[in-house]
Design a protein around this motif. Structure first.
Motif, mmCIF file in Angstrom:
data_model
loop_
_atom_site.group_PDB
_atom_site.id
_atom_site.type_symbol
_atom_site.label_atom_id
_atom_site.label_comp_id
_atom_site.label_asym_id
_atom_site.label_seq_id
_atom_site.Cartn_x
_atom_site.Cartn_y
_atom_site.Cartn_z
ATOM 1 N N ALA A 1 0.843 -1.201 0.000
ATOM 2 C CA ALA A 1 0.000 0.000 0.000
ATOM 3 C C ALA A 1 0.876 1.249 0.000
ATOM 4 N N ALA A 2 0.295 2.357 -0.453
ATOM 5 C CA ALA A 2 1.036 3.614 -0.503
ATOM 6 C C ALA A 2 0.092 4.764 -0.220
ATOM 7 N N LEU A 3 0.606 5.738 0.520
ATOM 8 C CA LEU A 3 -0.131 6.959 0.804
ATOM 9 C C LEU A 3 0.760 8.142 0.479
ATOM 10 N N ASP A 4 0.285 9.041 -0.372
ATOM 11 C CA ASP A 4 0.969 10.289 -0.676
ATOM 12 C C ASP A 4 0.105 11.425 -0.168
ATOM 13 N N TYR A 5 0.699 12.268 0.704
ATOM 14 C CA TYR A 5 -0.050 13.382 1.302
ATOM 15 C C TYR A 5 0.673 14.683 0.995
ATOM 16 N N ARG A 6 -0.021 15.583 0.328
ATOM 17 C CA ARG A 6 0.555 16.896 0.021
ATOM 18 C C ARG A 6 0.075 17.884 1.076
ATOM 19 N N THR A 7 1.043 18.439 1.833
ATOM 20 C CA THR A 7 0.705 19.352 2.917
ATOM 21 C C THR A 7 0.159 20.665 2.353
ATOM 22 N N ARG A 8 -0.349 21.491 3.252
ATOM 23 C CA ARG A 8 -0.875 22.795 2.834
ATOM 24 C C ARG A 8 0.209 23.663 2.220
ATOM 25 N N ALA A 9 1.471 23.405 2.594
ATOM 26 C CA ALA A 9 2.585 24.172 2.032
ATOM 27 C C ALA A 9 3.055 23.604 0.701
ATOM 28 N N GLY A 10 2.453 22.504 0.241
ATOM 29 C CA GLY A 10 2.826 21.926 -1.040
ATOM 30 C C GLY A 10 3.867 20.835 -0.954
ATOM 31 N N LYS A 11 4.340 20.504 0.238
ATOM 32 C CA LYS A 11 5.348 19.459 0.389
ATOM 33 C C LYS A 11 4.684 18.091 0.334
ATOM 34 N N LEU A 12 5.283 17.163 -0.431
ATOM 35 C CA LEU A 12 4.713 15.837 -0.606
ATOM 36 C C LEU A 12 5.365 14.859 0.361
ATOM 37 N N LEU A 13 4.546 14.189 1.158
ATOM 38 C CA LEU A 13 5.011 13.172 2.096
ATOM 39 C C LEU A 13 4.652 11.797 1.544
ATOM 40 N N HIS A 14 5.623 10.884 1.546
ATOM 41 C CA HIS A 14 5.436 9.559 0.968
ATOM 42 C C HIS A 14 5.396 8.504 2.084
ATOM 43 N N VAL A 15 4.365 7.691 2.081
ATOM 44 C CA VAL A 15 4.265 6.553 2.994
ATOM 45 C C VAL A 15 4.099 5.298 2.144
ATOM 46 N N ARG A 16 4.986 4.336 2.356
ATOM 47 C CA ARG A 16 4.902 3.052 1.654
ATOM 48 C C ARG A 16 4.768 1.949 2.704
ATOM 49 N N LEU A 17 3.761 1.099 2.544
ATOM 50 C CA LEU A 17 3.499 0.036 3.506
ATOM 51 C C LEU A 17 3.693 -1.318 2.832
ATOM 52 N N ALA A 18 4.684 -2.054 3.286
ATOM 53 C CA ALA A 18 4.823 -3.428 2.801
ATOM 54 C C ALA A 18 3.669 -4.268 3.316
ATOM 55 N N GLU A 19 3.270 -3.982 4.577
ATOM 56 C CA GLU A 19 2.158 -4.724 5.168
ATOM 57 C C GLU A 19 1.606 -3.919 6.334
ATOM 58 N N ALA A 20 0.285 -3.900 6.462
ATOM 59 C CA ALA A 20 -0.376 -3.242 7.592
ATOM 60 C C ALA A 20 -1.574 -4.089 7.995
ATOM 61 N N ALA A 21 -1.778 -4.217 9.313
ATOM 62 C CA ALA A 21 -2.863 -5.066 9.814
ATOM 63 C C ALA A 21 -3.591 -4.354 10.941
ATOM 64 N N LEU A 22 -4.924 -4.481 10.938
ATOM 65 C CA LEU A 22 -5.787 -3.940 11.994
ATOM 66 C C LEU A 22 -6.607 -5.091 12.550
ATOM 67 N N HIS A 23 -6.595 -5.238 13.891
ATOM 68 C CA HIS A 23 -7.276 -6.379 14.504
ATOM 69 C C HIS A 23 -7.995 -5.952 15.778
ATOM 70 N N ALA A 24 -9.221 -6.501 15.941
ATOM 71 C CA ALA A 24 -9.988 -6.329 17.178
ATOM 72 C C ALA A 24 -10.850 -7.569 17.364
ATOM 73 N N ALA A 25 -10.943 -8.056 18.594
ATOM 74 C CA ALA A 25 -11.705 -9.277 18.859
ATOM 75 C C ALA A 25 -13.183 -9.074 18.556
ATOM 76 N N ASP A 26 -13.710 -7.907 18.857
ATOM 77 C CA ASP A 26 -15.103 -7.566 18.567
ATOM 78 C C ASP A 26 -15.219 -6.043 18.617
ATOM 79 N N PRO A 27 -16.362 -5.467 18.226
ATOM 80 C CA PRO A 27 -16.478 -4.002 18.182
ATOM 81 C C PRO A 27 -16.250 -3.310 19.521
ATOM 82 N N ALA A 28 -16.441 -4.026 20.628
ATOM 83 C CA ALA A 28 -16.261 -3.409 21.944
ATOM 84 C C ALA A 28 -14.859 -3.590 22.498
ATOM 85 N N ALA A 29 -14.036 -4.409 21.806
ATOM 86 C CA ALA A 29 -12.681 -4.706 22.309
ATOM 87 C C ALA A 29 -11.675 -3.706 21.736
#
Length: 601
Positions: free
Chosen positions: A148-176
């Motif tokens: 995955a990749a995220l490119d974010y251009r700040t209000r000043a015009g600077k480009l920030l690059h995020v590259r994700l080889a792998e990202a995971a989100l986990h929760a046992a249930d909605p209340a956990a």
């Protein structure tokens, strides 16, 4: 009638059931793209979309694309996406996605000229004042992103690059509690993320802050936040403790997008972080920069808007700032330094430093203060002040459009302390010295400016004393052949005027008026060739009857000059003309020189 209605509804129900069962075989991509584009008001493209009906609807999508701003990059792209969605949650909300996997996801966030983000849909007039989106965010208890990749251009015009080889989100249930982990790169620097988050139920409750504990690691640098956010989807409304441990500050600068080859000291800081909108404020700081302990104050970042530069304000207090240890082994090459200040710097700086004690080489000062700013085309030291040699020293200056200007003043500096610093042996001069200095230079580099610099300095003293044996030596008093005079002679005034043009310094007048005689002198110092030519002598009307008043000429190499008797030439006496000497000074120093009683004959 009931039987007739049954015969009508039964085929319709059979068609619906058959359509539902065959839904998984149909490619809904073109239909969904048209419907999604009409709903979002943006072009949508889908390579394919298949749905498998059931209590949990299985979704398979390939080559998805959602356009961003007109003329801008796509907001969203994905190579492959699979998900299982709770059918009932589509009716009651928020949407429950039991499993989500995506490969090749690309997200580009940027703003238009009016500052509106490409992730904002609909009419701003109708969406203003609405919720920040927490309540409607899908529940994702098991989500996985790869490549995955995220490119974010700040209000000043600077480009920030995020590259994700792998990202995971986990929760046992909605209340956990949920946990987010990721491995990838930020601005091409390897980064790992481990975040312990509140539950999805807490995320949907926009009335209360969302708890978060976030740990970032990169090249030995650790950044830890513990607190809450009122708008976690936009990383806004942060309030909590932020701790930074950067064993090599250069690694932290690389994460921020600044490359440096110089050796940098470690930085450790803890404090309270608050973020609202484009303003980040890190206060109640404690830690250390290299060996220097930081006793408090704050760091503030205001992200630039509509193409404006970011602004950083640093206010730091040090108990002791040892620059020798802090700068040890910086690896400076001695190369020339440019004096061109960027007319459009990426970051505006406002620096305020204080140190109860400052050590640098032979300097050991107290109550040091520095105030400096960087603005478009201008680097300014608004204040550099410290207590040193028994007095107070202050300076200011600026570099602007390849022009350098500086001013300095010293008040109450003890002559005895200055004598020890300069290694002048047991020169018997005592009293409090006042001084003023000014410099003007122009050049593209530091060396070029030094070659064309015009600097002036004036040193004054009123009161104090000088050893009588020095006066007898300078006046060639015959009594000095038979004895050494003791005691000191009170000094009514001392004046030394120095004017530097490039590497050539003119010393005139040099005058000391004491009860037992007046000493005058003039000369030049060539700093490039390291040579001196100085003539000093006493004025006959001010010395005793046994004084020969033969002037002395000190000339030759600075480190090994010759000293021999001389005579006052017409040119030499003209050089003692105080009015002419003062007129050569930079204008800011002339009033200070003219106030000395030593100028009157």
């Amino acid at each position: 009638m009931p039987r007739r209605l049954a015969w009508i509804l039964l085929p319709l129900f059979a068609v619906l059931v058959a359509g539902w069962l065959l839904l998984g075989k149909a490619d809904l991509g073109p239909l969904a793209a048209r419907a999604g584009g009409a709903w979002l008001g943006r072009p949508v493209a889908l390579g394919s979309l298949h749905l498998t009906p059931g209590r949990w609807i299985a979704l398979r999508l390939t080559d998805g694309r959602l356009e961003g701003l007109p003329g801008g990059a796509p907001l969203f792209q994905v190579g492959r996406l699979q998900a299982e969605v709770d059918a009932l949650s589509l009716l009651r909300g928020p949407v429950m996605v039991r499993r989500l996997e995506a490969d090749g996801l690309r997200l580009t966030l940027e703003r238009d000229a009016a500052g509106r983000g490409n992730w904002v849909f609909g009419d701003p007039a109708t969406t203003a004042g609405t919720s920040n989106g927490r309540a409607g965010f899908p529940t994702l208890p098991a989500a996985m992103l790869r490549d995955a990749a995220l490119d974010y251009r700040t209000r000043a015009g600077k480009l920030l690059h995020v590259r994700l080889a792998e990202a995971a989100l986990h929760a046992a249930d909605p209340a956990a509690p949920a946990r987010l982990t990721a491995q990838g790169q930020y601005n091409d620097v390897p980064v790992t993320l481990d975040a312990a988050l509140g539950s999805f139920d807490a995320l949907h409750d926009a009335a209360h802050p969302f708890p978060a504990e976030v740990a970032l690691r990169s090249d030995g640098t650790a950044l830890n936040f513990r607190g809450s956010l009122t708008d976690p989807l936009n990383l806004d409304g942060a309030d909590g403790t932020l701790a930074l441990d950067a064993p090599d500050l250069a690694a932290l600068l690389r994460i921020a997008g600044t490359q440096t080859e110089d050796r940098t000291p470690p930085l450790r800081l803890t404090g309270t972080l608050q973020k609202q909108g484009n303003r980040w404020h890190w206060s109640a700081l404690a830690g250390a920069l290299g060996p220097a302990a930081i006793a408090g104050q704050s760091l503030t970042l205001v992200e630039g808007q509509d193409g404006a530069a970011d602004a950083v304000t640093a206010v730091l207090d040090f108990d002791r700032l040892d620059l020798d240890r802090l700068l040890a082994g910086d690896g400076g090459s001695g190369a020339d330094v440019t004096l061109a200040v960027d007319r459009a710097p990426g970051t505006l700086l406002d620096l305020r430093l204080t140190a109860r004690r400052l050590d640098y080489g032979a300097v050991s000062a107290t109550d040091a203060r520095l105030a400096a700013t960087l603005r478009p085309g201008r680097l300014a030291v608004e204040q550099l002040a410290l207590n040193y040699l028994g007095g107070h020293i202050a300076a200011s200056g600026q570099v602007s459009n390849e022009y350098v200007q500086a001013d300095a003043q010293a008040n109450g500096v003890q002559a005895s302390a200055l004598r020890r610093l300069l290694g002048l042996g047991d020169l018997p001069l005592s009293g409090a010295l006042d001084a003023r200095a000014a410099l003007e230079a122009r050049g593209g580099t530091l060396n070029a400016a030094a070659r064309a610099a015009h600097a002036s300095a004036v040193v004054r003293m009123q009161g104090g004393g000088i050893g009588r044996r020095v006066l007898e030596l300078v006046s060639t008093d015959i009594r000095g052949l038979f004895r050494t005079a003791g005691g000191s002679s009170p000094v009514s005034c001392l004046l030394a005027v120095v004017d530097l043009r490039g590497a050539e310094a003119t010393l005139a007048p040099l005058r000391l008026r004491a009860r037992d005689g007046t000493v005058s002198g003039h000369g030049t110092v060539d700093l490039r060739r390291r040579r001196i030519d100085l003539t000093i002598g006493t004025e006959p009307a001010t010395t005793g009857t046994l004084a020969l008043d033969v002037p002395v000429r000190v000339s030759g190499a600075l480190d090994d000059p010759s000293i021999r008797p001389a005579i006052w030439t017409a040119e030499g006496r003209a050089a003692l003309n105080a009015a002419g000497a003062v007129s050569r000074l930079l204008p800011a120093l002339r009033p200070f020189a003219r106030e000395s009683p030593c100028l009157s004959r």
